[in-house]
Scaffold this motif. Structure first.
Motif: not given
Lengths: 512, 512
Positions: A446, A449-455, A458, B29, B35
């Motif tokens: 998670l 991959v540089g996911a935009a958000s990892d709140g 997730a 992603h 989120d």
């Protein structure tokens, strides 16, 4: 003789005498025919993914195909993930997939589906037997195809199974795997003496002590570096063999490991690619200005090619091999490092290690590499849930060798009913379940991959602690003695006693 | 906005706000985007077959698609059996199958396989999203396709998920299901008044009290017999509804049930065929001289067609319906009959019953038919292992209704990790596991197919008692409170207390 009897007799005559089964109605004549051909051993599994994974593990250790018995398209579907792993590891096996009777096929009954299409995605060979007169010949070809190309799938209509008029077929000769031509070996020998070269090892080379030693002679005589595939189907390991560098899994580390390489020589392997693509990274770790040379690819005789190459390029060179060295038994808290040290300290002679530890496996290969000789089976196709079944197959193939499974918790749940088959077969398997309470590999991914958000939401999807899985209770419920270790000392004591006692044992290692 | 965010937003806007997930790296992603779109509820499962079976159960009860999130070809493979059941029951659902990034696809990485081919075997609609600009439009079409044709599969390359440049798409209108033309209804009305006629009910008719009552009015006014499909996706049941005869599963009994029928009128169903072909038997129970007439097939509006037919052919007829009647609580030994009586006596108002009892289910439908109103979900495609997951999906769809699962032991093991998701979601599900210690259905079948021999070794492959499965221990290991009942009294007490308390409970019924 009916089709099922001729089929089983032909399989047995061709050396296929184990069938990992999860049958249904359409396979009842096959099941009944087991009593007519007592040389065929039927091993019952409670889920098709266990049957196919066991056949994968069996093939890796026996070097021979086992059969599976699966129930129509859905049964094949349940077995598909581990057939994918078998295909990626080139493990030979013969699936027998029951189907509706020929006359019933056109009626679109509830279990009707496109078995051929599903089978095609994992098989090097697919055939539908169309009459009792053909089925034995088809079976002989299936075995030959499996030995050559890995997964072979024979679709068996119920009435082809139950009708009379069949006769066993004679096993087919399978041509030996091709050797590299002398001119090719001469060409490769010239490459080795030049710029920075890596000899990249996989497949049959890794399974063979002779192959590894030949590679080490080449390295000693020419100065090339030896690097191995990240995930090999079977690796011979231990003192007396060369120390080999495994290509790292993380793309950045794999790129660094091959940086500056001008020539990459493949022996039993294909050119490496990253497991997944990532934003902003190339798809493989081979430098742009590196030339890839093929000594042997999977399916050819890589060991013979390496031995010929060593003869030519490094005559008289002595391979550098590891002296026996095992870690001390650790004490104190249990984590992947101390778990690995316990495994390294207690690894028995001639063991088969089935490694699906995933993120909990850090240090495991290092702590065992110079131990007693053993074989190591890895997850070849990335489809988790092969570990528990493979250990079953390995134990059936090699009943005199101890099997040690090291199994991540999340992936254990895919095929957990394998434990029941362990108990039923009284298979000599010690399973360490690495309980870290999460899909830890995905938590890394998670972030990676540089996911935009990892709140919060997730993260919750990757957490296995609500509720915690109690693998002691689950294993006991399937008839396997189990215990839990929370310190290195407890793990050592429990693993030692499990290894000392025949039959299956589960030891849950609480890693925190 | 990246592709994943636009995809999830589009799904939610189109009414798809639950996603049964078993993600891997290529879906990170999508997981991260949860989120950003908090209206989407992610439900974690430990195995893809649980995710797809839950989506099947959800769809049957919600009448709306849920999404699944699956990891490449092997993940889809693991989910395939329950997608087969969903396809056979025409349950609408949207699979999102992650795949390698487009640039990674050609590299034949270890997890590469032909996802499209696998998906095609269970899906009415398959698409691969090729750019972030397209993914939301593709998702809107997937939802529309699911509502029309059942299983829709959207293959989502990782980079289409992670790249920016996407925008949500507007939900598409889905045309209502077609009504039968008045001339067709007039033609059917004429058939009803003649020779021996059966009105054969399935699909939407069985799910609808109005549909069943319309069929009963037709029967009351014309004298036709009402027979239903053997396995329906969803059946409305209980007092106030007509008593309906289910077409028996065994071929001989099904043939007897339709013997003498000269006209078979299909309402929400296709013409019946036997589940399997058997030596010496025809493939279907419809007599040779019977004419089959189509009032409505699955996918059309069968309820409206039946109401129009009742208006025309049986004006003013009063449907015959069942008075409320529940069995007495039994005492003494526990067997399928007494278990069925316990269920009948304790069935709560407005329950959802998920029936995968298989051979242990004898008497179950009879003992519950005139009880309080409830819905009944059956195994539609014959791929066992849908029961536990379907109950999860039904509980998510209808959180205010009690769910009662009645589950055979052998098939429970296919997707046993569903229990963990029950605990995690605190789903209000009482599961009775019918512990008869065998693949009893296959023991029947071994005899039925007239297998040439059925000796010791064949029987051993159908026996689950070596070792016995302890489902109490297994369930507790996954965080679900569990108990075992060995008498009718114990079963009644344990089921009553499980139903009285919110959250999941397992009661193991020892049937001997």
């Amino acid at each position: 003789m009916n089709g099922a009897q001729a089929l089983i007799r032909t399989l047995v005559d061709a050396g296929v005498d184990v069938c990992f089964s999860n049958p249904g109605t359409s396979e009842m004549h096959f099941v009944a025919a087991l009593d007519d051909v007592p040389e065929m051993r039927g091993v019952l599994t409670l889920f098709e993914g266990v049957a196919t994974g066991a056949a994968d593990g069996y093939a890796r250790m026996a070097g021979q195909p086992a059969a599976t018995l699966l129930h129509l398209g859905p049964g094949l579907g349940n077995g598909l993930a581990n057939l994918h792993n078998a295909r990626r590891g080139r493990a030979p096996l013969v699936n027998v997939v029951g189907d509706h009777a020929r006359s019933h096929k056109r009626l679109d009954a509830p279990l009707e589906s496109d078995i051929d299409a599903i089978a095609g995605t994992v098989s090097g060979w697919v055939r539908r037997s169309l009459s009792p007169a053909d089925v034995a010949g088809d079976a002989a070809e299936a075995v030959a195809a499996a030995k050559k190309a890995g997964v072979a799938t024979l679709i068996l209509p119920a009435d082809v199974s139950w009708e009379d008029g069949a006769e066993p077929a004679v096993p087919l000769n399978v041509r030996p795997r091709p050797h590299a031509a002398p001119s090719l070996i001469e060409g490769i020998a010239e490459v080795l003496t030049g710029e920075e070269t890596v000899l990249f090892l996989g497949g049959d080379v890794m399974a063979s002590p002779e192959g590894q030693l030949a590679a080490a002679r080449v390295a000693a005589g020419t100065g090339v570096r030896l690097v191995t595939e990240t995930f090999t189907a079977r690796t011979a390991r231990g003192a007396g063999l060369p120390e080999l560098t495994r290509l790292p899994y993380p793309p950045e580390m794999a790129i660094a490991a091959l940086k500056g390489t001008r020539h990459l020589v493949l022996a039993g392997a294909t050119a490496p690619v990253h497991f997944f693509g990532y934003p902003g990274l190339p798809g493989h770790p081979v430098p742009d200005d590196c030339t890839v040379h093929v000594l042997s690819v999977p399916g050819e005789n890589g060991v013979a090619a390496l031995e010929a190459l060593a003869e030519l390029a490094a005559p008289g060179a002595e391979p550098q091999v590891m002296e026996r060295e095992t870690p001390e038994l650790p004490t104190g808290p249990l984590n992947p490092r101390t778990m690995a040290a316990v495994v390294g300290a207690l690894l028995p002679e001639n063991a088969i290690v089935v490694d699906e530890a995933l993120t909990s496996g850090a240090g495991l290969t290092e702590m065992t590499s110079a131990g007693p000789r053993h074989d190591w089976l890895s997850l070849t196709g990335g489809a988790i849930g092969d570990g528990l079944p493979m250990a079953l197959g390995a134990a059936v193939a090699c009943p005199d060798r101890p099997v040690l499974g090291i199994q991540a918790d999340g992936s254990a749940m895919y095929t957990i009913s394998a434990l029941w088959s362990y108990a039923r077969e009284q298979a000599n398997i010690t399973t360490i379940i690495c309980d870290n309470g999460s899909y830890a590999i995905l938590e890394h991914e998670l972030t990676r991959v540089g996911a935009a958000s990892d709140g919060e939401r997730a993260r919750k999807l990757l957490d296995l602690t609500g509720p915690a899985l109690d693998f002691v209770s689950i294993a006991q419920g399937m008839g396997v003695p189990a215990s839990r270790a929370s310190t290195a000392e407890e793990l050592a004591e429990q693993v030692r006693s499990a290894l000392a006692e025949p039959g299956p044992h589960v030891v849950v290692a609480t890693l925190r």
